[in-house]
Scaffold this motif. Structure first.
Motif, PDB file in Angstrom:
ATOM      1  N   ALA A 167       0.911  -1.240   0.107  1.00  0.00           N
ATOM      2  CA  ALA A 167       0.027   0.029   0.026  1.00  0.00           C
ATOM      3  C   ALA A 167       0.784   1.511   0.009  1.00  0.00           C
ATOM      4  O   ALA A 167       0.718   2.429  -0.863  1.00  0.00           O
ATOM      5  N   SER A 174      -5.468  -1.808   4.737  1.00  0.00           N
ATOM      6  CA  SER A 174      -6.670  -2.386   4.108  1.00  0.00           C
ATOM      7  C   SER A 174      -7.109  -1.224   2.905  1.00  0.00           C
ATOM      8  O   SER A 174      -6.411  -0.385   2.751  1.00  0.00           O
ATOM      9  N   ILE A 175      -7.907  -1.679   2.091  1.00  0.00           N
ATOM     10  CA  ILE A 175      -8.454  -0.746   1.131  1.00  0.00           C
ATOM     11  C   ILE A 175      -8.954   0.476   1.681  1.00  0.00           C
ATOM     12  O   ILE A 175      -8.777   1.628   1.199  1.00  0.00           O
ATOM     13  N   SER A 227      -7.875   4.551   0.691  1.00  0.00           N
ATOM     14  CA  SER A 227      -8.791   5.153   0.224  1.00  0.00           C
ATOM     15  C   SER A 227      -8.798   6.612   1.105  1.00  0.00           C
ATOM     16  O   SER A 227      -8.926   7.620   0.715  1.00  0.00           O
ATOM     17  N   LEU A 230     -14.465   2.301  -6.466  1.00  0.00           N
ATOM     18  CA  LEU A 230     -14.053   0.692  -6.586  1.00  0.00           C
ATOM     19  C   LEU A 230     -14.636   0.143  -7.745  1.00  0.00           C
ATOM     20  O   LEU A 230     -15.608   0.402  -8.432  1.00  0.00           O
TER      21      LEU A 230
END
Length: 110
Positions: free
Chosen positions: A15, A76-77, A81, A93
């Motif tokens: 990430a 995490s996404i 974000s 998404l």
């Protein structure tokens, strides 16, 4: 732009490297992303507590590890974000209605 920035992959910090390569600079560190993940964890705890701190669901939730980060360098996404929002960017998404509308008209931004 004189050159293209590329942050080489180290460990499992996908990430961090993805964000920095996208933004073309060393903007996020593991500490920065951990801070975002901890904020998300706290928000999740507060929302779960709304259902009652004595509830079985809340107690079970507290015993689970964070879904926003782990010791391996996973984020995490939601962390990604929120990191993009710092720059005024929005992650769309793949399975969202907004994305589907872009596929119909990829040039027209809705």
């Amino acid at each position: 732009m004189d050159s293209i920035f590329h942050e080489k992959q180290e460990g499992s910090l996908c990430a961090q490297h993805c964000l920095n390569n996208l933004l073309q600079g060393e903007y996020f560190t593991p500490v920065d992303l951990s801070s975002i993940a901890q904020q998300l964890d706290e928000e999740e705890r507060m929302r779960m507590a709304e259902g009652g701190m004595a509830s079985e669901e809340y107690r079970t939730f507290l015993q689970q590890p964070s879904g926003n980060m782990d010791d391996s360098g996973f984020f995490s996404i939601q962390v990604i974000s929120n990191a993009l929002r710092v720059w005024g960017l929005e992650l769309i998404l793949f399975n969202s209605r907004e994305y589907q509308s872009l596929m119909i008209n990829p040039i027209g931004l809705t």
